[in-house]
Design a protein around this motif. Structure first.
Motif, PDB file in Angstrom:
ATOM      1  N   LEU A   1      75.143  25.967   7.074  1.00 50.22           N
ATOM      2  CA  LEU A   1      75.346  26.147   5.345  1.00 50.22           C
ATOM      3  C   LEU A   1      74.217  26.276   4.974  1.00 50.22           C
ATOM      4  O   LEU A   1      73.202  25.449   4.912  1.00 50.22           O
ATOM      5  CB  LEU A   1      76.175  24.947   4.929  1.00 50.22           C
ATOM      6  CG  LEU A   1      77.540  24.786   5.507  1.00 50.22           C
ATOM      7  CD1 LEU A   1      78.132  23.427   5.009  1.00 50.22           C
ATOM      8  CD2 LEU A   1      78.464  25.777   5.142  1.00 50.22           C
ATOM      9  N   GLY A   2      74.103  27.389   4.000  1.00 48.46           N
ATOM     10  CA  GLY A   2      72.988  27.529   3.299  1.00 48.46           C
ATOM     11  C   GLY A   2      71.606  28.195   3.704  1.00 48.46           C
ATOM     12  O   GLY A   2      70.699  28.565   3.443  1.00 48.46           O
TER      13      GLY A   2
ATOM     14  N   ASP B   1      65.727  27.914   5.122  1.00 47.31           N
ATOM     15  CA  ASP B   1      66.452  28.294   3.925  1.00 47.31           C
ATOM     16  C   ASP B   1      65.529  28.389   2.801  1.00 47.31           C
ATOM     17  O   ASP B   1      64.610  27.696   2.510  1.00 47.31           O
ATOM     18  CB  ASP B   1      67.275  26.855   3.581  1.00 47.31           C
ATOM     19  CG  ASP B   1      67.944  27.069   2.347  1.00 47.31           C
ATOM     20  OD1 ASP B   1      67.956  28.215   1.644  1.00 47.31           O
ATOM     21  OD2 ASP B   1      68.597  25.907   1.925  1.00 47.31           O
TER      22      ASP B   1
ATOM     23  N   ALA C   1      61.218  27.143   1.606  1.00 54.96           N
ATOM     24  CA  ALA C   1      60.587  25.773   1.998  1.00 54.96           C
ATOM     25  C   ALA C   1      59.872  25.929   3.154  1.00 54.96           C
ATOM     26  O   ALA C   1      60.257  26.443   4.181  1.00 54.96           O
ATOM     27  CB  ALA C   1      61.654  24.923   1.903  1.00 54.96           C
TER      28      ALA C   1
ATOM     29  N   GLY D   1      61.898  23.843   8.552  1.00 57.18           N
ATOM     30  CA  GLY D   1      63.444  23.948   8.452  1.00 57.18           C
ATOM     31  C   GLY D   1      64.035  23.057   7.891  1.00 57.18           C
ATOM     32  O   GLY D   1      63.703  22.332   7.257  1.00 57.18           O
ATOM     33  N   VAL D   2      65.476  23.403   7.961  1.00 57.67           N
ATOM     34  CA  VAL D   2      66.367  22.748   7.192  1.00 57.67           C
ATOM     35  C   VAL D   2      66.723  21.402   8.361  1.00 57.67           C
ATOM     36  O   VAL D   2      67.023  21.626   9.545  1.00 57.67           O
ATOM     37  CB  VAL D   2      67.821  23.372   6.937  1.00 57.67           C
ATOM     38  CG1 VAL D   2      68.707  22.347   6.306  1.00 57.67           C
ATOM     39  CG2 VAL D   2      67.241  24.423   5.933  1.00 57.67           C
ATOM     40  N   GLU D   3      66.497  20.129   7.929  1.00 59.85           N
ATOM     41  CA  GLU D   3      66.681  19.150   8.783  1.00 59.85           C
ATOM     42  C   GLU D   3      68.197  18.743   9.283  1.00 59.85           C
ATOM     43  O   GLU D   3      68.957  19.188   8.325  1.00 59.85           O
ATOM     44  CB  GLU D   3      66.153  17.875   8.350  1.00 59.85           C
ATOM     45  CG  GLU D   3      64.641  17.951   8.290  1.00 59.85           C
ATOM     46  CD  GLU D   3      64.259  18.642   6.919  1.00 59.85           C
ATOM     47  OE1 GLU D   3      65.032  19.112   6.061  1.00 59.85           O
ATOM     48  OE2 GLU D   3      63.020  18.382   6.666  1.00 59.85           O
TER      49      GLU D   3
ATOM     50  N   VAL E   1      69.971  16.260   9.007  1.00 55.89           N
ATOM     51  CA  VAL E   1      70.678  15.153   8.169  1.00 55.89           C
ATOM     52  C   VAL E   1      71.010  15.879   6.817  1.00 55.89           C
ATOM     53  O   VAL E   1      72.139  15.884   6.464  1.00 55.89           O
ATOM     54  CB  VAL E   1      69.844  14.146   7.740  1.00 55.89           C
ATOM     55  CG1 VAL E   1      68.404  14.446   7.433  1.00 55.89           C
ATOM     56  CG2 VAL E   1      70.359  13.208   6.786  1.00 55.89           C
ATOM     57  N   VAL E   2      70.189  17.061   6.346  1.00 57.82           N
ATOM     58  CA  VAL E   2      70.538  17.674   5.198  1.00 57.82           C
ATOM     59  C   VAL E   2      71.603  18.656   5.589  1.00 57.82           C
ATOM     60  O   VAL E   2      72.490  18.713   4.670  1.00 57.82           O
ATOM     61  CB  VAL E   2      69.341  18.765   4.970  1.00 57.82           C
ATOM     62  CG1 VAL E   2      69.748  19.685   3.876  1.00 57.82           C
ATOM     63  CG2 VAL E   2      68.126  17.943   4.511  1.00 57.82           C
TER      64      VAL E   2
ATOM     65  N   ASP F   1      74.822  16.484   5.572  1.00 58.62           N
ATOM     66  CA  ASP F   1      75.034  16.176   4.239  1.00 58.62           C
ATOM     67  C   ASP F   1      76.032  17.549   3.469  1.00 58.62           C
ATOM     68  O   ASP F   1      76.864  17.309   2.720  1.00 58.62           O
ATOM     69  CB  ASP F   1      73.817  15.832   3.158  1.00 58.62           C
ATOM     70  CG  ASP F   1      73.733  14.278   3.328  1.00 58.62           C
ATOM     71  OD1 ASP F   1      74.402  13.754   4.081  1.00 58.62           O
ATOM     72  OD2 ASP F   1      72.465  14.260   3.032  1.00 58.62           O
ATOM     73  N   ARG F   2      75.358  18.849   3.730  1.00 60.34           N
ATOM     74  CA  ARG F   2      75.752  19.983   3.198  1.00 60.34           C
ATOM     75  C   ARG F   2      77.520  20.040   3.710  1.00 60.34           C
ATOM     76  O   ARG F   2      78.262  20.501   2.843  1.00 60.34           O
ATOM     77  CB  ARG F   2      75.072  21.253   3.559  1.00 60.34           C
ATOM     78  CG  ARG F   2      73.911  21.232   2.914  1.00 60.34           C
ATOM     79  CD  ARG F   2      73.041  22.601   3.155  1.00 60.34           C
ATOM     80  NE  ARG F   2      71.727  22.547   2.491  1.00 60.34           N
ATOM     81  CZ  ARG F   2      70.890  23.263   2.750  1.00 60.34           C
ATOM     82  NH1 ARG F   2      71.042  24.462   3.518  1.00 60.34           N
ATOM     83  NH2 ARG F   2      69.555  23.469   2.047  1.00 60.34           N
TER      84      ARG F   2
END
Lengths: 566, 566
Positions: free
Chosen positions: B58-59, B454, B457, B460-462, B464-465, B468-469
């Motif tokens: 996601l995202g 994403d 930043a 990368g996107v972890e 856990v993130v 949550d998403r």
């Protein structure tokens, strides 16, 4: 806009009896099939199906038609008639029966599935379930409904011949013309022909495969594919298919018996549907062939056939758990043969191919639609559709059961067999068609659309909720918490930052410290009176954070300032 | 675990020179292709591609390989060699060049696309871009790299013949054997054969279409499909295709010229890629044929061809906007012909078919892969793959560029043409293979995997993130806000409830009031000391709300108690 069909339009285009047809679902989408017929003071509902959600319908379990029109006209609804027992034709029934207490007509197996569904929904309805057989004719208000046997990927499907004061309506339900069905009950083309001979005003026909040339293969063709696979397989065989496809299950059982294998059914709906079909006489399993899953440990590999759900890669299904090695009683291993006897429904390809990859990794040999002949469609292709159009020879044609392009393709077929373009109507959900002996016309729309069901909350998921979920899904949420002294605007606690789905907080302390400082700076420059106005503070904080995060990270999380006045 | 390849394993299985091959991406997935070759003190990187995210990421904008291994061994990395200019081979290059300043080798068009990409990323690199031609041989550390022309769905693709102290490596890159390529530059099978004659230690070959029987059609076959459509079309023609498929664009232009139509290019990447190909001599457009989109208003319908991006239904693409009637300069209308000259990539079907439906609704005639001959694949099918295996006759075979099942199918082909099973290795990203004249062995793993990008930043996107998403996406978030007096545990403000993506608050006042009361009740029964402990209060509130909402609604929103001590 709701059209009040009880007070006829003064500009009515016909002096004679009038028939209204309103699709509430199933035109413009594959799924949630439901069509309303209205004449005199009577409303008849054909099917009440559900649709599985699109991926962007986040958190939504199922989608059903908006039945507001029926609820607003509840006194006139006389009955619901079901064509067959697939979810996209009966799945919304529990929702409809919560509101309407009307009789439901269907064939034996269809109502068997319905009863199971009502039990599952714990719905205590006094609605009467009336079993009909093909060739039965029932009178429902001004409608005379005849049930006409069709062949499809579920047993006991029917089309409908409906005689109304305004003329005859023929509805195919879902069908293909299977010349060699597994139960030898061929499609009743003779009766469809009779409606053609007597004269049919309106024809509604299944458009699912209107882009496919030629004829759809017979269900029996699949048997050869299974025989090949069973012939070669040395170890255990796992077959995943749709639980409702009783004929498919029957064929797998027959081939298993032929190769001296025992059958184990796996997955809740597989066992439930098989039991219903068995009880009602639609499935035959020799008692010594059907074993419980516990019997596995004493069974040599070459005697095992496991028939399971999960052919669409559903996350919690038995096959998915087997592929991920998380199934308690069955682990896939080298030597196993796995057959996915199903179509990959568009949207599910990635989930299904991921499972195929997992099965390969565990050493299984895998057969599926793209590389093997283990599935046929249940819907008629172009030649069959043209044949039906030629038998029924309707004055007006409404292609149904398809996304928009399927309806267009079906219209093109109708024009080819001689139906004039002006007599073909592609409708959208909620559009009202009026028919009489003198003609047909589009007559406005009633409230219709999709209701998104999430859990058992009353009503559907609203658009705004879905939009928020999409935003949250994309970049998460950042919550800014502040306590402000009401009179002075002094910050007495915070700002604290809580985020979810935005950044990994442990690794982003620096960023979060900057965010905090930014919040303080934003408030600092506000004039004292403004600081006491939490809505103003909130708007300023949101705006400056949004800019900062977008510039720094090109992300757009939802920003929720929470400001307490103490 | 990171294997330090600088200090050779004392248990080395070979006394002679050693070659290590480590795929960092592209085995187990279609996309993010990148392979490491190491010998002596030198590391060579073949390709650095990206992958487009799965829907559950996601995202996430794009996915790139985890290059940690290269960063940890940066002093030994000598060069990056590119096989062709597709995103799944060059898309991660800007990220890699941010960290590594090494020369990049590629053919003219490939580097043309790379330069455009670096510009877009605003990457100020001093890395040298070195243009090579087919049959060029360059020496990079202990590697001698020969570039070998292949045919593919992008111009100027090459395979690689790499001579190392341990033996020869042949890498096909992406290819099909097109006997009639649009530019008449056929695949250099002769050089592949030479490597077979000289003896090849390891062969890496494209597995994308290893499940497809027969031969892949020539790119020129598409021309006939276009001629048919152009011949019949009376109005404007819109063709959507991949911007990088220069030969496809060339053929559309050629057919346009044949039918006296002008060409308008639409979409950022379509215009950019065409301009690059034009500048470098890979595309020919008669100057009077290429018009700007402003010219539309003066052009009769029967002279218009618009070539556009958006064949995958990307949300913001030109075709999507046209279908939704949101394109400023071009509105689809009755009489238009729209051709989707592309494969629907798995996962995109729903988006693409939705666009097709919209185009139909606007009255266009639509041609696409399923109903017309307007696309061919760029990857070799079974017979071509076997042919290459027979020409190169390697000792060891590594199928690459495919999901797991594709690698399995390719292995089966290799066994059919006589490569022993023990000489075929299906690898996962990060697995280390060691080769020498004496043999081959699996030699552990290095850090590898997928980095989810994403926005801009860093990192990368972890996981856990992302988790949550997913939770937020599914049922939204409920925030409970309370201010508690530190000493007494007395509630001085709140509880207030803020939710997003959970329920439509305006219509759920009753429910939210119940939630508030539940929070109060939960805290009321806590002992005074516990009330002062915000973490305990928070845990209790979360737990009781979770139970209540699940029981009442069967939903599981994320519950975030925000408790301020004042």
């Amino acid at each position: 806009m709701t059209i009040d069909t009880s007070s006829p339009d003064p500009q009515s285009f016909s002096s004679g009896p009038l028939l209204r047809i309103i699709p509430l679902g199933g035109v413009g989408e594959i799924g949630m099939n439901s069509t309303v017929l209205a004449c005199d003071d009577d409303i008849l509902v054909v099917d009440a199906g559900l649709m599985f959600p699109d991926p962007e319908m986040l958190g939504v379990d199922i989608v059903i038609p908006d039945f507001t029109y029926l609820y607003e006209n509840r006194a006139r609804v006389r009955a619901i008639v079901l064509t067959h027992g697939h979810e996209d034709h009966i799945g919304a029934l529990p929702f409809l029966l919560k509101e309407l207490n009307v009789p439901v007509y269907g064939t034996k197996l269809t109502l068997g599935f319905v009863k199971d569904k009502l039990r599952e929904h714990e719905l205590d309805t006094s609605a009467e379930l009336i079993t009909v057989r093909p060739r039965d004719i029932v009178t429902i208000g001004c409608f005379q409904v005849e049930f006409i046997r069709v062949t499809h990927s579920i047993v006991d499907g029917v089309g409908l011949g409906i005689t109304t004061p305004a003329g005859r309506v023929v509805h195919t339900g879902d069908f293909k013309i299977d010349p060699t069905p597994v139960d030898n009950q061929v499609m009743d083309l003779r009766t469809f022909t009779e409606y053609g001979d007597k004269g049919t005003l309106v024809f509604l026909s299944d458009s699912t495969n209107a882009s496919q040339g030629g004829y759809t293969f017979s269900e029996k063709e699949v048997r050869r594919g299974f025989e090949d696979i069973f012939h070669k397989a040395k170890g255990r065989i796992v077959v995943a298919t749709f639980a409702s496809n009783i004929h498919r299950v029957q064929q797998i059982i027959d081939v298993a018996v032929m190769y001296n294998r025992k059958v184990i059914l796996n997955g809740k709906s597989m066992i439930a549907n098989a039991q219903i079909a068995l009880d009602l006489g639609y499935l035959r399993i020799p008692p010594e062939t059907w074993l419980k899953i516990d019997a596995l440990k004493n069974l040599p590999d070459e005697q095992v056939v496991l028939i399971t759900t999960g052919s669409q890669g559903e996350p919690m299904s038995a096959l998915t758990r087997m592929a991920a090695n998380e199934h308690k009683q069955f682990q896939i291993r080298k030597g196993d043969t796995v057959v996915l006897s199903s179509k990959m429904i568009p949207g599910n390809e990635r989930a299904v191919t991921r499972i195929i990859d997992h099965l390969f990794k565990r050493g299984a040999e895998v057969f599926y639609e793209k590389v093997s002949e283990v599935h046929v469609s249940g819907h008629a292709s172009k030649e069959e559709l043209k044949l039906l159009l030629n038998l029924v020879r309707p004055k007006f044609f409404l292609p149904v059961h398809g996304e928009y392009r399927h309806l267009v393709y079906h219209s093109q077929l109708a024009r080819k067999v001689g139906i004039p373009e002006e007599n073909i109507f592609i409708l959208e959900d909620g559009e009202v068609m009026e028919f009489s002996e003198e003609g047909a016309r589009r007559a406005g729309v009633v409230q219709a659309g999709r209701v998104l069901i999430d859990g058992k909350a009353p009503g559907g998921v609203e658009t705004v909720v879905l939009r928020d979920r999409m935003k949250l899904a994309h970049d998460g949420v950042v919550i800014v918490i502040l306590a402000i002294e009401k009179l002075t605007g002094r910050i007495v606690s915070g700002p604290d930052i809580v985020s979810r789905g935005f950044v990994f907080e442990d690794a982003s302390q620096e960023l979060l410290a900057e965010v905090k400082q930014l919040v303080l700076d934003t408030i600092l420059v506000m004039i004292p009176e403004a600081k006491g106005d939490w809505s103003l503070v909130s708007a300023r904080v949101r705006s400056s954070l949004k800019k900062f995060i977008n510039k720094r990270m090109e992300r757009r999380p939802m920003i929720l300032p929470v400001i307490m006045e103490v």
